[in-house]
Design a protein around this motif. Structure first.
Motif, PDB file in Angstrom:
ATOM      1  N   ALA A 398      50.880  67.529  47.010  1.00 46.47           N
ATOM      2  CA  ALA A 398      49.548  67.813  47.558  1.00 46.47           C
ATOM      3  C   ALA A 398      49.544  67.608  49.066  1.00 46.47           C
ATOM      4  CB  ALA A 398      48.511  66.912  46.886  1.00 46.47           C
ATOM      5  N   ALA A 399      50.230  66.550  49.552  1.00 49.28           N
ATOM      6  CA  ALA A 399      50.286  66.305  50.996  1.00 49.28           C
ATOM      7  C   ALA A 399      51.052  67.415  51.716  1.00 49.28           C
ATOM      8  CB  ALA A 399      50.932  64.948  51.258  1.00 49.28           C
ATOM      9  N   LEU A 426      57.964  74.892  53.000  1.00 47.93           N
ATOM     10  CA  LEU A 426      58.431  75.507  51.755  1.00 47.93           C
ATOM     11  C   LEU A 426      59.598  74.733  51.151  1.00 47.93           C
ATOM     12  CD1 LEU A 426      58.234  79.212  52.969  1.00 47.93           C
ATOM     13  CD2 LEU A 426      56.772  78.144  51.241  1.00 47.93           C
ATOM     14  N   LEU A 427      60.529  74.262  52.007  1.00 48.34           N
ATOM     15  CA  LEU A 427      61.658  73.474  51.528  1.00 48.34           C
ATOM     16  C   LEU A 427      61.169  72.167  50.872  1.00 48.34           C
ATOM     17  CD1 LEU A 427      64.709  72.930  51.330  1.00 48.34           C
ATOM     18  CD2 LEU A 427      64.613  71.986  53.655  1.00 48.34           C
ATOM     19  N   ALA A 428      60.198  71.517  51.527  1.00 48.32           N
ATOM     20  CA  ALA A 428      59.669  70.270  50.970  1.00 48.32           C
ATOM     21  C   ALA A 428      58.968  70.517  49.630  1.00 48.32           C
ATOM     22  CB  ALA A 428      58.696  69.631  51.963  1.00 48.32           C
ATOM     23  N   LEU A 429      58.190  71.599  49.532  1.00 48.29           N
ATOM     24  CA  LEU A 429      57.532  71.909  48.265  1.00 48.29           C
ATOM     25  C   LEU A 429      58.552  72.252  47.172  1.00 48.29           C
ATOM     26  CD1 LEU A 429      54.522  74.007  49.627  1.00 48.29           C
ATOM     27  CD2 LEU A 429      54.392  71.818  48.421  1.00 48.29           C
ATOM     28  N   GLY A 430      59.657  72.901  47.568  1.00 43.42           N
ATOM     29  CA  GLY A 430      60.719  73.164  46.593  1.00 43.42           C
ATOM     30  C   GLY A 430      61.342  71.880  46.065  1.00 43.42           C
ATOM     31  N   ASP A 431      61.540  70.897  46.959  1.00 49.63           N
ATOM     32  CA  ASP A 431      62.099  69.611  46.527  1.00 49.63           C
ATOM     33  C   ASP A 431      61.177  68.912  45.532  1.00 49.63           C
ATOM     34  OD1 ASP A 431      64.338  69.962  48.098  1.00 49.63           O
ATOM     35  OD2 ASP A 431      63.560  68.771  49.780  1.00 49.63           O
TER      36      ASP A 431
END
Length: 491
Positions: A398-399, A426-431
């Motif tokens: 969410a953050a 996008l990379l962080a959301l993929g993780d």
């Protein structure tokens, strides 16, 4: 120092060395001497079995192993002894004869009474049945099966009924069963054997048996610590309105000096099957009785602990936490209470049922530090940490989404990395998606990030890792389809 018990590991290494050196007869001589003094030492019976086995006496070894397994139900049972055994071993195995009464309290158990009484045939010297107000044919069926039946008024107190039955028992020892239990046919010699082994003990021995709970599905739940067999005339009685426990009077189960050996006497119990619990409303009854008990004595540790467990099983996690927290506080100042690890496991479960993950993690952290040997606590602690991690992962996602959305419309004067709204976000959301087990979404995010910034650090590695995992899973599925069983670690 003279009289001190040797270090168990050093003793094991010493005896193992004797076996490896071909000196098994030395162990036999030492075991005979030790067991003539302490015939209930499971460890020395086991070493005697090892030595006899090494000496080429398999029948005698099986007899020794059998006595070891009786005295320590955690040991493998093994095969029954077959063939001649030496006279000295027969003498070691012999125990003085003592009589045993089986006692039951019953009400409306016509469906089960014949089964339990049949299982006791040959195992005890008499059966005493206390009927607390049956409206069916239970008393007549029990009497027809040879039991002595008498009636006792029900006073909302299981201990009162059990203690009334104790007064009618005419043997030296008493074995307690419930009507929905049966004695394992392999253990019919067990009650008299235990009575012979422990009759002269001071303080008296309250022998713990194994109760095998049939839960209706899955493996049975096995308890090795259920106090059911004890001598009469030694000041022992039952305490507690429900889930009653045996202890000395005066004192009680958590105060007076009592020995509590465990033996291999198995009672099979099907009263905890979900359909039985629901039909007979046992949880509601127990909760009512236990609430009466804690109202009468707010410091009744056992009642609070059982009340917390029953409330949890009945789907009342908030009430369970209240009872279990009270029990935990009482248990911490009661050294004789031996079920604190189990109590904390229930508390963990109740907190997680309420979504109180941070409290559960803290309870788990304290509990595994205090009881590192108890596997269910580690599992419960792991559950708490895992659920907390999932919750944190969701919050992280969410953050990250906020960062992406706000970055794309940010017009402030302070510097902000524009990549937060693009490949970095996008990379962080993929993780996060990968951590949550949503690999399809994770792969989509990684591809979008790679499309924006092909050379950015981390993106290529994440895509490569996912592809490798998918390929490995495909190989495992293909092997499974071909009838091969892949190793658990995937190697």
């Amino acid at each position: 120092m003279s009289g001190e018990r040797p270090d168990p590991e050093a003793e094991r290494q010493r005896l193992q060395a004797l076996l490896e050196q071909g000196r098994a007869e030395e162990i036999v001589r030492e075991a005979r001497r030790r067991l003539s003094v302490e015939p209930a030492d499971a460890g020395w019976w086991w070493w005697l079995g090892r030595a006899l086995e090494a000496g080429g006496r398999p029948a005698a070894a099986r007899a020794a192993f059998g006595r070891a397994a009786f005295l320590d139900p955690r040991l493998p049972e093994g095969e029954a002894a077959a063939g001649p055994t030496p006279a000295w071993l027969e003498q070691l195995l012999a125990v003085p004869p003592h009589t045993v009464s089986a006692c039951l309290i019953v009400r409306d158990e016509a469906e089960h009474i014949g089964r339990v009484l049949a299982s006791l045939a040959g195992a005890v010297d008499e059966v005493v049945v206390a009927d607390t107000g049956s409206r069916d044919d239970t008393p007549r069926l029990a009497a027809r099966a040879g039991a002595r039946v008498f009636h006792v008024p029900w006073q909302d107190d299981f201990s009162a009924a059990r203690n009334a039955a104790l007064e009618r028992a005419g043997s030296e020892w008493v074995l307690w069963l419930d009507a929905d239990e049966t004695l394992d046919p392999r253990d019919r010699a067990g009650p008299r054997l235990a009575a012979g082994l422990f009759h002269e003990r001071r303080p008296p021995a309250v022998v713990q048996v194994t109760v095998v709970n049939d839960l209706g599905s899955g493996p049975p739940e096995v308890h090795h610590d259920v106090a059911r067999l004890f001598p009469l005339g030694r000041g022992l009685r039952f305490f507690g309105r429900a889930h009653e426990q045996v202890g000395p009077d005066p004192g009680g189960p958590l105060v007076g000096p009592v020995l509590r050996p465990a033996v291999r006497i198995r009672l099979h119990h099907d009263g905890y099957r979900p359909d039985v619990l629901q039909h007979r409303r046992k949880l509601e009854r127990n909760i009512r009785l236990l609430e009466l008990a804690v109202a009468e004595d707010p410091d009744d540790l056992l009642a609070w602990a059982f009340l917390g467990r029953e409330r949890l099983l009945h789907g009342q996690p908030q009430a369970a936490v209240e009872a279990l927290t009270r029990a935990e506080a009482l248990a911490e100042r009661t050294p004789a209470y031996g079920r604190l690890p189990e109590l904390r496991t229930y508390l963990l479960s109740a907190l997680l049922a309420l979504g109180r993950r941070e409290e559960a993690v803290e309870v788990g952290r304290r509990a595994v530090a205090a009881h590192p040997e108890y596997p269910p606590l580690w599992f419960g602690y792991g559950q708490a940490l895992f659920l907390q991690a999932l919750a944190l992962a969701g919050a992280a996602g969410a953050a990250y989404r906020e960062a992406v959305e706000r970055s794309r419309r940010y017009q402030g004067l302070l510097p902000a990395d524009p990549a937060l709204g693009g490949w970095k976000g996008l990379l962080a959301l993929g993780d996060v998606a990968k951590l949550q087990g949503d690999w399809t979404t994770a792969y989509t995010y990684y591809r979008q990030a790679a499309a924006e910034q092909p050379d950015a650090p981390g993106i290529a590695a994440s895509l490569t890792h996912q592809r490798q995992q998918v390929e490995q899973l495909a190989r495992l599925l293909a092997a499974e389809a071909a009838g091969d069983t892949p190793p658990a670690d995937g190697a």
